[in-house]
Design an enzyme around this catalytic site. Structure first.
Site, short mmCIF file in Angstrom:
data_model
loop_
_atom_site.label_atom_id
_atom_site.label_comp_id
_atom_site.label_asym_id
_atom_site.label_seq_id
_atom_site.Cartn_x
_atom_site.Cartn_y
_atom_site.Cartn_z
CD GLU A 142 44.41 5.23 56.71
OE1 GLU A 142 44.58 4.20 56.01
OE2 GLU A 142 45.00 5.42 57.78
NE ARG A 147 49.14 8.76 61.69
CZ ARG A 147 49.82 7.87 60.99
NH1 ARG A 147 50.99 8.18 60.49
NH2 ARG A 147 49.34 6.66 60.78
CE LYS A 191 47.34 0.62 59.31
NZ LYS A 191 47.22 2.08 59.40
C1 3PG Z 1 50.49 4.50 58.80
O1 3PG Z 1 49.36 4.43 59.27
O2 3PG Z 1 51.39 5.21 59.27
C2 3PG Z 1 50.73 3.73 57.60
O3 3PG Z 1 51.05 2.45 57.94
C3 3PG Z 1 51.73 4.35 56.67
O4 3PG Z 1 52.97 3.78 56.80
P1 3PG Z 1 54.10 4.26 55.80
O5 3PG Z 1 54.34 5.71 56.06
O6 3PG Z 1 55.28 3.39 56.08
O7 3PG Z 1 53.56 4.04 54.41
#
Ligand code: 3PG
Length: 216
Positions: free
Chosen positions: A38, A42, A125
């Site tokens: 994924e 960002r 999710k």
């Molecule tokens: C996100 O979309 O930021 C995910 O949930 C990843 O979370 P994490 O960095 O705690 O794995």
């Protein structure tokens, strides 16, 4: 449309500063036996990274942190095959379906799960999983929502992924720990391969078939 997430076990969350850094990370994930990634929106490179990974790897590539329908159009054009959002937005789900892609919106409450069910979704999710009570909350939600499959994300690591995946309501786990942002930015494919290999070996040692979810 059936959910593809039960077949991947781990959905690495990849935030990359450049498309080339994303490809280095994607190839490292692939060498470790990971089949999916994924790519978050960002960074400004997100859409280009999706296109590059779609072209240069065999990974099942999706887009993450998708907040607006226009972003769905962009990631669909780039080759994304699934669309992840931190929350549940009907317009994003509808745009995702219009492109024939798999939606994976985030939920945090029973009301949101119920809205997702109302939209005909069977996989969501669960975010941010650790802050919401983790597996115990998934167990509580799956009691009334028996047909719903969850992909917990947020705070997943080598220490807890097998506990999550052992529960029948968990389709896959998601997180950035297999593609740490520092290693991605440094284009350190070896570090990513090591982290991802540890994750895969943890699953194998616990008796999971990788990348497939165990049939039980
Ligand atoms: C996100 O979309 O930021 C995910 O949930 C990843 O979370 P994490 O960095 O705690 O794995």
């Amino acid at each position: 449309m059936s959910s593809p997430f039960a077949d991947v076990a781990i959905v690495p969350v990849l935030t990359a500063p450049t498309a080339s850094a994303a490809v280095i990370a994607g190839r490292a994930l692939q060498r470790a036996g990971i089949t999916c990634v994924e790519v978050t929106l960002r960074t400004a490179a997100g859409v280009d990274a999706i296109a590059a990974l779609s072209e240069h790897t065999n990974l099942f590539v999706g887009a993450g942190t998708v907040l607006r329908p226009a972003e769905v159009d962009a990631v669909a054009e780039a080759g994304a095959r699934f669309v992840v959002s931190p929350g549940l937005d009907e317009r994003v789900v509808e745009a995702t379906r219009r492109h024939g892609l798999h939606p994976l919106p985030g939920v945090a409450t029973a009301s949101e799960v119920q809205r997702a069910v109302g939209l005909g979704l069977s996989t969501v999710k669960f975010f941010p999983a650790d802050r919401l009570g983790g597996l115990e909350t998934i167990k509580a939600l799956s009691a009334p929502f028996r047909e719903v499959q969850f992909v917990p994300s947020g705070g997943i690591s080598h220490h807890n992924l097998t506990a999550y995946l052992a529960h029948g309501a968990v389709a896959a786990v998601s997180g950035s720990w297999v593609a740490p942002s520092g290693a991605v930015a440094a284009e350190d494919g070896q570090a990513i391969e090591t982290a991802a290999t540890t994750a895969v070996e943890t699953l194998v040692a616990a008796g999971f078939r990788v990348p497939l979810h165990p049939e039980n």
